[in-house]
Design an enzyme around this catalytic site. Sequence first.
Site, PDB file in Angstrom:
ATOM      1  N   ASP A 214      27.029  52.312  37.653  1.00  0.00           N
ATOM      2  CA  ASP A 214      26.177  51.483  38.494  1.00  0.00           C
ATOM      3  C   ASP A 214      26.192  51.942  39.947  1.00  0.00           C
ATOM      4  O   ASP A 214      25.195  51.804  40.656  1.00  0.00           O
ATOM      5  CB  ASP A 214      26.621  50.019  38.404  1.00  0.00           C
TER       6      ASP A 214
ATOM      7  N   ALA B 184      29.930  39.250  43.593  1.00  0.00           N
ATOM      8  CA  ALA B 184      29.709  37.804  43.621  1.00  0.00           C
ATOM      9  C   ALA B 184      30.344  37.121  42.414  1.00  0.00           C
ATOM     10  O   ALA B 184      30.891  36.016  42.523  1.00  0.00           O
ATOM     11  CB  ALA B 184      28.210  37.505  43.674  1.00  0.00           C
ATOM     12  N   LEU B 185      30.285  37.759  41.256  1.00  0.00           N
ATOM     13  CA  LEU B 185      30.870  37.183  40.051  1.00  0.00           C
ATOM     14  C   LEU B 185      32.385  37.105  40.164  1.00  0.00           C
ATOM     15  O   LEU B 185      33.003  36.097  39.817  1.00  0.00           O
ATOM     16  CB  LEU B 185      30.470  38.018  38.828  1.00  0.00           C
TER      17      LEU B 185
ATOM     18  N   ALA C 118      37.080  33.509  49.285  1.00  0.00           N
ATOM     19  CA  ALA C 118      38.319  32.799  49.634  1.00  0.00           C
ATOM     20  C   ALA C 118      38.130  31.886  50.844  1.00  0.00           C
ATOM     21  O   ALA C 118      38.786  32.058  51.870  1.00  0.00           O
ATOM     22  CB  ALA C 118      39.445  33.803  49.899  1.00  0.00           C
TER      23      ALA C 118
ATOM     24  N   THR D  71      26.257  39.791  39.017  1.00  0.00           N
ATOM     25  CA  THR D  71      27.298  40.221  38.074  1.00  0.00           C
ATOM     26  C   THR D  71      28.240  41.240  38.698  1.00  0.00           C
ATOM     27  O   THR D  71      29.043  41.852  37.988  1.00  0.00           O
ATOM     28  CB  THR D  71      26.659  40.822  36.807  1.00  0.00           C
ATOM     29  N   ALA D  72      28.159  41.419  40.016  1.00  0.00           N
ATOM     30  CA  ALA D  72      29.027  42.374  40.713  1.00  0.00           C
ATOM     31  C   ALA D  72      30.108  41.609  41.486  1.00  0.00           C
ATOM     32  O   ALA D  72      30.793  40.750  40.925  1.00  0.00           O
ATOM     33  CB  ALA D  72      28.178  43.260  41.623  1.00  0.00           C
TER      34      ALA D  72
END
Length: 303
Positions: free
Chosen positions: A81, A199-200, A220, A196-197
């Site tokens: 990717d 952020a997931l 966090a 799905t990167a």
Amino acid sequence: MSPTKSPVAPFKPNTIAIVGKYFAAGLAVSLPDIAGFLKSSGYNVVFETETAQNIDAHGYETMTPEQIGRHADAAVIVGGDGTMLGIARLLAPFNVPLIGINQGRVGFMTDIPLESVMPVLYEMLAGKVEIESRALLEATVMRDGANIFSALACNDVVVSRGATSGMVELTVEVDGRFMYKQRSDGLIVATPTGSTAYALSAGGPILHPGLSGIVLVPIAPHALSNRPIVVTDTSEIVIEIIGGREVSANFDMQSLTSLSHGDRIVIARSLHTITFLHPAGWSYYDTLRQKLHWNEYPSTNGS
């Protein structure tokens, strides 16, 4: 315009570019093999310049990404990717369709296994292909009213603190309206593709790439009430840095710029899109199930 997918559409390229993660094991052999297959099938084959410098591309024309954008009808991307992200941003203004061959570890965007590339390419070039359009983000860093940095992002724009510094303090506005003030390790602003990167892994939701949304995911956060939120992809998001040291903004984890207090990062959906080509019958849910191991069940025998 929302990202769209057409079930089976005509695909008749003439010139096909090959871009590869040239330092990966085995690609010095597989890239020329793919090129030879395409050439023997009657296509004009070119290599991306840096790719060609690291393999045996004798007898093939080489092109820069800009030249590929102007002259190629499609590009075959061999790698992971990260390789796809790097070239997709460069080719997005030219709307060159991309075919992803997976040589990486995850491969949400490079979805064709390298071991089955020839028969799959044969079927796709025969017209058995699905076409999908995905959104990008465009971000501009403003300092004292001046544009000091701009970039596209396929996955995400990430504002984050330095590795050895404390929390970053920032404010967020959406369409000119104040949303919140936040102390955290940073903030991820992601496309549905980027959901799905990073952020997931930071606790954000998975967004189907057909959704017209942008997800904001705190990294966090100091206050546990700072939760991920999805806004419309017509929104203009402005992040202002008000505190913290060694703060930076990165774009798809590939472009980076340092930030100062008072800097404003303006993020909106780009006018450009990325066009992915998939084999007929491709399903986003199949990709999720495979890459996230949703098809694996817990053992019931205690082992």
